[in-house]
Design an enzyme around this catalytic site. Structure first.
Site, short mmCIF file in Angstrom:
data_model
loop_
_atom_site.label_atom_id
_atom_site.label_comp_id
_atom_site.label_asym_id
_atom_site.label_seq_id
_atom_site.Cartn_x
_atom_site.Cartn_y
_atom_site.Cartn_z
N ASP A 1 -135.51 35.55 11.14
CA ASP A 1 -135.21 36.50 12.22
C ASP A 1 -136.36 36.77 13.19
OD1 ASP A 1 -136.95 38.23 10.76
OD2 ASP A 1 -135.26 38.99 9.59
N HIS B 1 -138.26 28.67 6.25
CA HIS B 1 -136.85 28.36 6.47
C HIS B 1 -136.54 28.27 7.96
CE1 HIS B 1 -135.74 29.88 2.17
NE2 HIS B 1 -136.14 28.63 2.18
N CYS C 1 -127.13 19.42 24.06
CA CYS C 1 -128.35 18.82 24.60
C CYS C 1 -128.09 18.35 26.04
CB CYS C 1 -128.72 17.63 23.72
SG CYS C 1 -130.17 16.74 24.29
N CYS D 1 -128.37 14.31 26.01
CA CYS D 1 -127.40 13.40 25.41
C CYS D 1 -126.09 14.07 25.02
CB CYS D 1 -128.03 12.69 24.21
SG CYS D 1 -128.34 13.77 22.82
N SER E 1 -136.04 38.49 -3.95
CA SER E 1 -135.65 38.45 -5.36
C SER E 1 -136.00 37.11 -5.99
CB SER E 1 -134.15 38.73 -5.50
OG SER E 1 -133.87 40.02 -5.00
#
Ligand code: ZN
Length: 256
Positions: free
Chosen positions: A109, A124, A158, A161, A200
């Site tokens: 975030d 991530h 995109c 492409c 966790s």
């Protein structure tokens, strides 16, 4: 005798004071006070009955990008409009004061960044950019943020492409970014204190990092509402809200 929250916070302060190199590892619990649900846990809104491992997967993105964007849209809306909470700000302050070397987050975030954290690995990924799976072009999410916030969107494509763009977040079934993970591991292996905040420790391989720090001799502080698999080896376990506990710790540390 069971230590009170007050005593545990003071003990955490002492560990930070005695540490030369502390690393923080954060997860979804960090952002719940900012109104962002843990998207990897079932039970949120429209996707209440959906298994995030299925819908937030590379397979769904490839086979059915519309379904993927339908899932990610409300989440992205919440993330774009959320603000950092006192927990995020406390970690940024901890870094500024010289008590935190590196922050490793599982969160996508960008709230740590917006709170002012600098030395940071988002293992991530984050929602700030999107890339073309075909030609590799990268785009700032700002370019299609408004589209993403509409109910009926054209999927971002995109300009080179025409392929459908993928937000630069790591989905289930995807390998973690090698360079980021490698740098995060280096930080982990050189720390003497590891603070786990709002995680966790259930999503692997990310959740291996605190264990790696422990095996390497670092002390662990865990602040989380739920139990984690490392509680038994941690020096301090605080069952508390990170948005309250972290400012309390920072507030008691002198400037270095
Ligand atoms: Zn492309």
């Amino acid at each position: 005798m069971i230590a009170s929250e007050e005593q545990l916070i003071n003990a955490a302060v002492r560990l930070f004071q005695g540490s030369d190199s502390a690393v923080a590892f954060t997860g979804a619990g960090m952002s719940t006070a900012s109104g962002i649900p843990d998207f990897r846990s079932p039970g949120t809104g429209k996707w209440e009955n959906a298994d995030p491992r299925e819908v937030a997967s590379l397979t769904v993105f490839r086979n059915s990008p519309e379904e993927f964007y339908e899932w990610v849209r409300p989440l992205a809306q919440q993330m774009f409009s959320a603000a950092p909470n006192p927990g995020h700000r406390a970690l940024a302050a901890l870094e500024r004061a010289g008590f935190l070397t590196t922050l490793i987050t599982q969160n996508i975030d960008q709230l740590h960044r917006r709170a002012g954290s600098k030395e940071m690995f988002e293992i991530h990924g984050n929602i700030g950019t999107a890339s073309c799976p075909s030609c590799g072009c990268t785009y700032a999410s700002n370019q299609f943020k408004d589209d993403l916030l509409q109910e009926e969107i054209e999927l971002p494509t995109c300009t080179q492409c025409r392929c459908i763009l993928k937000l630069d977040i790591i989905l289930f079934g995807e390998i973690l970014p090698e360079k980021t993970m490698c740098n995060a591991q280096k930080a982990v292996l050189s720390c003497d204190l590891m603070l786990v905040a709002g995680s966790s420790l259930q999503v692997f391989p990310a959740a291996d990092l605190p264990a790696m720090a422990h095996r390497n001799g670092a002390s662990l502080i865990i602040i989380n509402h739920e139990e984690t698999y490392l509680d038994s080896v941690a020096r301090i376990v605080l069952r508390a809200d990170v948005a309250k506990a972290l400012p309390a710790i920072v507030g008691r540390l002198p400037t270095r």
